[in-house]
Design an enzyme around this catalytic site. Structure first.
Site, PDB file in Angstrom:
ATOM      1  N   GLY A 165       8.798 -88.464  74.832  1.00 10.23           N
ATOM      2  CA  GLY A 165       7.924 -88.302  75.751  1.00 10.23           C
ATOM      3  C   GLY A 165       8.541 -87.832  77.251  1.00 10.23           C
ATOM      4  O   GLY A 165       8.102 -87.913  78.056  1.00 10.23           O
ATOM      5  N   HIS A 186      12.745 -76.118  72.453  1.00 14.00           N
ATOM      6  CA  HIS A 186      13.608 -76.349  71.371  1.00 14.00           C
ATOM      7  C   HIS A 186      14.844 -76.555  71.699  1.00 14.00           C
ATOM      8  O   HIS A 186      15.582 -75.773  72.657  1.00 14.00           O
ATOM      9  CB  HIS A 186      13.764 -75.121  70.448  1.00 14.00           C
ATOM     10  CG  HIS A 186      14.569 -75.200  69.228  1.00 14.00           C
ATOM     11  ND1 HIS A 186      14.230 -75.976  67.977  1.00 14.00           N
ATOM     12  CD2 HIS A 186      15.949 -75.011  68.794  1.00 14.00           C
ATOM     13  CE1 HIS A 186      15.002 -76.086  66.954  1.00 14.00           C
ATOM     14  NE2 HIS A 186      16.004 -75.435  67.737  1.00 14.00           N
ATOM     15  N   ASP A 230       9.995 -71.512  65.166  1.00 13.68           N
ATOM     16  CA  ASP A 230      11.011 -71.166  66.283  1.00 13.68           C
ATOM     17  C   ASP A 230      11.142 -69.799  66.173  1.00 13.68           C
ATOM     18  O   ASP A 230      12.390 -69.157  66.866  1.00 13.68           O
ATOM     19  CB  ASP A 230      12.248 -72.084  65.848  1.00 13.68           C
ATOM     20  CG  ASP A 230      12.138 -73.461  66.016  1.00 13.68           C
ATOM     21  OD1 ASP A 230      11.198 -73.996  66.695  1.00 13.68           O
ATOM     22  OD2 ASP A 230      12.852 -74.071  65.088  1.00 13.68           O
ATOM     23  N   GLU A 290      16.815 -79.053  79.481  1.00 20.63           N
ATOM     24  CA  GLU A 290      15.258 -79.007  79.164  1.00 20.63           C
ATOM     25  C   GLU A 290      14.364 -79.328  80.673  1.00 20.63           C
ATOM     26  O   GLU A 290      13.358 -78.677  80.951  1.00 20.63           O
ATOM     27  CB  GLU A 290      15.003 -79.899  78.387  1.00 20.63           C
ATOM     28  CG  GLU A 290      15.577 -79.605  76.806  1.00 20.63           C
ATOM     29  CD  GLU A 290      15.117 -80.346  75.471  1.00 20.63           C
ATOM     30  OE1 GLU A 290      15.238 -79.798  74.820  1.00 20.63           O
ATOM     31  OE2 GLU A 290      14.710 -81.503  76.089  1.00 20.63           O
TER      32      GLU A 290
HETATM   33  C1  GAR Z   1      13.527 -82.578  72.975  1.00 19.78           C
HETATM   34  O1  GAR Z   1      15.081 -82.391  73.206  1.00 19.78           O
HETATM   35  C2  GAR Z   1      13.129 -81.061  72.381  1.00 19.78           C
HETATM   36  O2  GAR Z   1      13.852 -80.142  72.573  1.00 19.78           O
HETATM   37  C3  GAR Z   1      13.189 -81.599  70.905  1.00 19.78           C
HETATM   38  O3  GAR Z   1      12.825 -83.138  70.942  1.00 19.78           O
HETATM   39  C4  GAR Z   1      13.248 -83.669  71.927  1.00 19.78           C
HETATM   40  C5  GAR Z   1      12.417 -84.424  72.626  1.00 19.78           C
HETATM   41  O4  GAR Z   1      12.626 -85.354  73.591  1.00 19.78           O
HETATM   42  N1  GAR Z   1      12.327 -81.037  70.259  1.00 19.78           N
HETATM   43  C6  GAR Z   1      12.456 -80.278  68.909  1.00 19.78           C
HETATM   44  O5  GAR Z   1      13.505 -80.691  68.143  1.00 19.78           O
HETATM   45  C7  GAR Z   1      11.466 -79.482  68.264  1.00 19.78           C
HETATM   46  N2  GAR Z   1      11.910 -78.821  67.335  1.00 19.78           N
HETATM   47  P1  GAR Z   1      11.336 -86.109  74.479  1.00 19.78           P
HETATM   48  O6  GAR Z   1      10.359 -86.751  73.449  1.00 19.78           O
HETATM   49  O7  GAR Z   1      12.139 -87.121  75.322  1.00 19.78           O
HETATM   50  O8  GAR Z   1      10.792 -85.007  75.307  1.00 19.78           O
END
Ligand code: GAR
Length: 188
Positions: free
Chosen positions: A12, A103, A144, A173
């Site tokens: 998160g 993503h 996606d 991100e």
């Molecule tokens: C992020 O890098 C996001 O882009 C990816 O999971 C990670 C979550 O990080 N999402 C996917 O792969 C969805 N297909 P976080 O829990 O630290 O925010």
């Protein structure tokens, strides 16, 4: 005041970034009204720590049905922030234009079923790509495949590993996610 529901499956850090950028007014005039996770994860704890209503609905066949019952009527936007369940066609249609996802690659490259988290970074390094990045896009029934809102790029050097790439992409991100959320909320 716009109301955002955030869905998480993991640590998160993107959820935290959303919370922090609401506090600093980078995301304008909004609040996270609810955080839902599809498994036990630290993302839920982050919501708890911030005094945000949170709920775990176990992943599985009727996840979306149960989720729909929890989404408050006044919700403006549903944000998938590291969320790993695939939404049903019904759910995607019901909330069309109101759900976005982040993503960790430059879609349409390295997307689709099975492409999540480290699987994406492993595939990108194996393909000897010179760039990767992150994409915020609308969620549709095609995994996606929805319209792209914002992308951010990173260069990949010869020394990069899937882990170092993941770290670089997380930074991107944190930059594009609040901007994309503002863009979508301002068009509502
Ligand atoms: C992020 O890098 C996001 O882009 C990816 O999971 C990670 C979550 O990080 N999402 C996917 O792969 C969805 N297909 P976080 O829990 O630290 O925010």
């Amino acid at each position: 005041m716009k109301n955002i529901v955030v869905l998480v499956s993991g640590g998160g850090t993107n959820l935290q970034r959303i919370i922090d950028t609401i506090k600093s007014n980078e995301i304008v005039n909004a609040q996270v009204s609810l955080v839902v996770a599809d498994r036990d994860c630290y993302g839920l704890q982050r919501a708890e720590n911030e005094g945000i209503k949170n709920k775990m609905i176990p992943r599985g066949k009727n996840f979306c049905e149960l989720l729909e019952k929890e989404i408050p009527e006044n919700t403006d936007l549903i944000v998938l922030a590291g969320f790993l369940s695939i939404m049903t066609q019904d759910f995607c249609q019901k909330f069309e234009g109101k759900i976005i996802n982040i993503h960790p690659a430059l879609l349409p490259k390295f997307g689709g079923k099975g492409m999540w988290g480290m699987h994406v970074h492993n595939a990108v390094i194996a393909a000897e790509e010179k760039t990767s990045g992150a994409t915020v896009h609308f969620v549709t029934a095609g995994v996606d495949e929805g319209e792209i809102i914002l992308q951010g790029k990173v260069d990949i050097s010869e020394n990069d590993t899937p882990e170092s790439l993941a770290e670089k992409i997380h930074s991107v991100e944190y930059d594009i996610f609040p901007k994309a959320i503002n863009i979508v909320l301002q068009n509502k």
